[in-house]
Design a protein around this motif. Structure first.
Motif, PDB file in Angstrom:
ATOM      1  N   TYR A 127       0.849  -1.208   0.000  1.00 21.62           N
ATOM      2  CA  TYR A 127       0.000   0.000   0.000  1.00 21.62           C
ATOM      3  C   TYR A 127       0.876   1.247   0.000  1.00 21.62           C
ATOM      4  O   TYR A 127       0.696   2.160  -0.816  1.00 21.62           O
ATOM      5  N   ARG A 128       1.843   1.261   0.898  1.00 24.59           N
ATOM      6  CA  ARG A 128       2.734   2.429   0.989  1.00 24.59           C
ATOM      7  C   ARG A 128       3.582   2.579  -0.275  1.00 24.59           C
ATOM      8  O   ARG A 128       3.835   3.694  -0.741  1.00 24.59           O
ATOM      9  N   LYS A 129       4.021   1.445  -0.831  1.00 20.61           N
ATOM     10  CA  LYS A 129       4.852   1.472  -2.035  1.00 20.61           C
ATOM     11  C   LYS A 129       4.075   2.052  -3.217  1.00 20.61           C
ATOM     12  O   LYS A 129       4.602   2.877  -3.981  1.00 20.61           O
ATOM     13  N   LEU A 130       2.820   1.649  -3.357  1.00 19.37           N
ATOM     14  CA  LEU A 130       2.005   2.105  -4.474  1.00 19.37           C
ATOM     15  C   LEU A 130       1.697   3.595  -4.367  1.00 19.37           C
ATOM     16  O   LEU A 130       1.707   4.315  -5.369  1.00 19.37           O
ATOM     17  N   ILE A 131       1.439   4.059  -3.160  1.00 23.04           N
ATOM     18  CA  ILE A 131       1.182   5.491  -2.975  1.00 23.04           C
ATOM     19  C   ILE A 131       2.436   6.295  -3.296  1.00 23.04           C
ATOM     20  O   ILE A 131       2.381   7.358  -3.920  1.00 23.04           O
ATOM     21  N   LYS A 132       3.584   5.773  -2.895  1.00 19.36           N
ATOM     22  CA  LYS A 132       4.850   6.449  -3.179  1.00 19.36           C
ATOM     23  C   LYS A 132       5.079   6.553  -4.678  1.00 19.36           C
ATOM     24  O   LYS A 132       5.579   7.576  -5.176  1.00 19.36           O
ATOM     25  N   LYS A 133       4.725   5.510  -5.411  1.00 17.88           N
ATOM     26  CA  LYS A 133       4.965   5.481  -6.857  1.00 17.88           C
ATOM     27  C   LYS A 133       3.913   6.246  -7.652  1.00 17.88           C
ATOM     28  O   LYS A 133       4.228   6.919  -8.632  1.00 17.88           O
ATOM     29  N   TYR A 134       2.629   6.131  -7.239  1.00 17.49           N
ATOM     30  CA  TYR A 134       1.547   6.695  -8.042  1.00 17.49           C
ATOM     31  C   TYR A 134       0.898   7.940  -7.445  1.00 17.49           C
ATOM     32  O   TYR A 134       0.126   8.622  -8.129  1.00 17.49           O
ATOM     33  N   LYS A 182      -1.281  10.085  -4.203  1.00 17.34           N
ATOM     34  CA  LYS A 182      -2.530   9.912  -3.471  1.00 17.34           C
ATOM     35  C   LYS A 182      -3.757   9.946  -4.367  1.00 17.34           C
ATOM     36  O   LYS A 182      -4.882   9.736  -3.891  1.00 17.34           O
ATOM     37  N   GLY A 183      -3.549  10.165  -5.650  1.00 15.61           N
ATOM     38  CA  GLY A 183      -4.665  10.156  -6.593  1.00 15.61           C
ATOM     39  C   GLY A 183      -5.301   8.786  -6.750  1.00 15.61           C
ATOM     40  O   GLY A 183      -6.410   8.669  -7.278  1.00 15.61           O
ATOM     41  N   CYS A 213      -8.148   2.839  -4.463  1.00 15.82           N
ATOM     42  CA  CYS A 213      -9.267   2.674  -5.386  1.00 15.82           C
ATOM     43  C   CYS A 213      -8.776   1.823  -6.554  1.00 15.82           C
ATOM     44  O   CYS A 213      -7.965   2.290  -7.365  1.00 15.82           O
ATOM     45  N   ARG A 214      -9.235   0.597  -6.623  1.00 17.71           N
ATOM     46  CA  ARG A 214      -8.720  -0.332  -7.640  1.00 17.71           C
ATOM     47  C   ARG A 214      -8.967   0.144  -9.062  1.00 17.71           C
ATOM     48  O   ARG A 214      -8.083   0.026  -9.917  1.00 17.71           O
ATOM     49  N   PRO A 215     -10.135   0.715  -9.398  1.00 16.61           N
ATOM     50  CA  PRO A 215     -10.318   1.222 -10.763  1.00 16.61           C
ATOM     51  C   PRO A 215      -9.327   2.332 -11.115  1.00 16.61           C
ATOM     52  O   PRO A 215      -8.805   2.375 -12.237  1.00 16.61           O
ATOM     53  N   ALA A 216      -9.038   3.216 -10.153  1.00 11.30           N
ATOM     54  CA  ALA A 216      -8.083   4.297 -10.405  1.00 11.30           C
ATOM     55  C   ALA A 216      -6.683   3.736 -10.620  1.00 11.30           C
ATOM     56  O   ALA A 216      -5.936   4.194 -11.493  1.00 11.30           O
ATOM     57  N   LEU A 217      -6.327   2.733  -9.823  1.00 17.55           N
ATOM     58  CA  LEU A 217      -5.026   2.096  -9.971  1.00 17.55           C
ATOM     59  C   LEU A 217      -4.946   1.357 -11.303  1.00 17.55           C
ATOM     60  O   LEU A 217      -3.925   1.418 -12.001  1.00 17.55           O
ATOM     61  N   ALA A 218      -6.033   0.677 -11.669  1.00 21.01           N
ATOM     62  CA  ALA A 218      -6.052  -0.069 -12.932  1.00 21.01           C
ATOM     63  C   ALA A 218      -5.895   0.853 -14.136  1.00 21.01           C
ATOM     64  O   ALA A 218      -5.247   0.499 -15.123  1.00 21.01           O
ATOM     65  N   LEU A 251      -4.104   3.396 -14.362  1.00 19.54           N
ATOM     66  CA  LEU A 251      -2.674   3.699 -14.507  1.00 19.54           C
ATOM     67  C   LEU A 251      -1.883   2.459 -14.887  1.00 19.54           C
ATOM     68  O   LEU A 251      -1.033   2.499 -15.778  1.00 19.54           O
ATOM     69  N   ALA A 252      -2.179   1.336 -14.231  1.00 14.53           N
ATOM     70  CA  ALA A 252      -1.409   0.110 -14.445  1.00 14.53           C
ATOM     71  C   ALA A 252      -1.617  -0.473 -15.840  1.00 14.53           C
ATOM     72  O   ALA A 252      -0.693  -1.062 -16.416  1.00 14.53           O
TER      73      ALA A 252
END
Length: 203
Positions: free
Chosen positions: A50-57, A59-60, A69-74, A76-77
């Motif tokens: 969780y912390r790693k993903l926020i650091k990379k992407y 707080k959006g 938010c999985r749709p928001a992450l998807a 980007l991914a």
């Protein structure tokens, strides 16, 4: 994987019937790990990934309550192949490590991984048996087009082909054909279960 565990990697392209086949193993009392759901738990608030993903992407990617938010992450991914591979390099080390721990803590001797990214993650190197669920292209298209998420399925398939499907098949121990109905798939899965139990039961 372990002298005390028989780990089966069950994989296939999206909408191939992989989870239906996993249900046949579960119906025989075999432990099945739905790796997609398992991975979602790694995104939980406060966990290292969780912390790693926020650091990379940033707080959006956060939604209500500070949860990812999985749709928001998807969005980007899965933006393109470059972003997809970048996302995998972040997630897979955490996923593989957590899977190793999960498997070792299971009480059952046989464990099945219902795992779409078995090859992409590299975890195929750590299982004892690989089963690839194969569905003919024409049947796949008909099933996907009849579903509600055909667009997502077709997009996902594009990324699943980065690790060539022919290579996945070549690396698999068994091919489970899904070219009829669910009952036939479960029957074929049951035959495989007996074969695998017979082989590893003697070791």
């Amino acid at each position: 994987m372990s002298k005390n565990k028989i780990v089966i990697g069950l994989t296939g392209i999206i909408a191939s019937g992989k989870s239906e086949a996993a249900g046949a193993f579960r119906g025989k009392g075999i432990s099945v790990i739905d790796v997609d759901k398992f991975a979602h738990g790694l995104y939980a608030k406060g966990r290292p990934l969780y912390r790693k993903l926020i650091k990379k992407y940033g707080k959006g990617i956060l939604g209500a309550g500070g949860r990812i938010c999985r749709p928001a992450l998807a969005d980007l991914a899965f933006k393109d192949e470059k972003h997809y591979l970048y996302f995998n390099r972040i997630v897979f080390p955490y996923l593989n490590s957590a899977l190793h721990s999960k498997i070792q803590n299971l009480r059952s001797k046989i464990a099945v991984l219902d795992m779409a990214v078995l090859f992409e993650s590299g975890f195929y190197r750590h299982v004892d048996v690989i089963i690839f669920v194969k569905v003919p292209g024409g049947i796949w298209k008909k099933r996907v087009n009849a579903g509600k998420n055909s667009g997502w399925a077709k997009k996902t398939l594009k990324y699943q082909k980065i690790f060539a499907i022919n290579k996945k098949i070549a690396l698999s121990d068994y091919i489970l054909y899904n070219d009829k109905d669910k009952a036939d798939l479960r029957r074929r899965a049951a035959v495989l279960i007996k074969i695998i139990k017979d082989i590893y039961g003697r070791k």
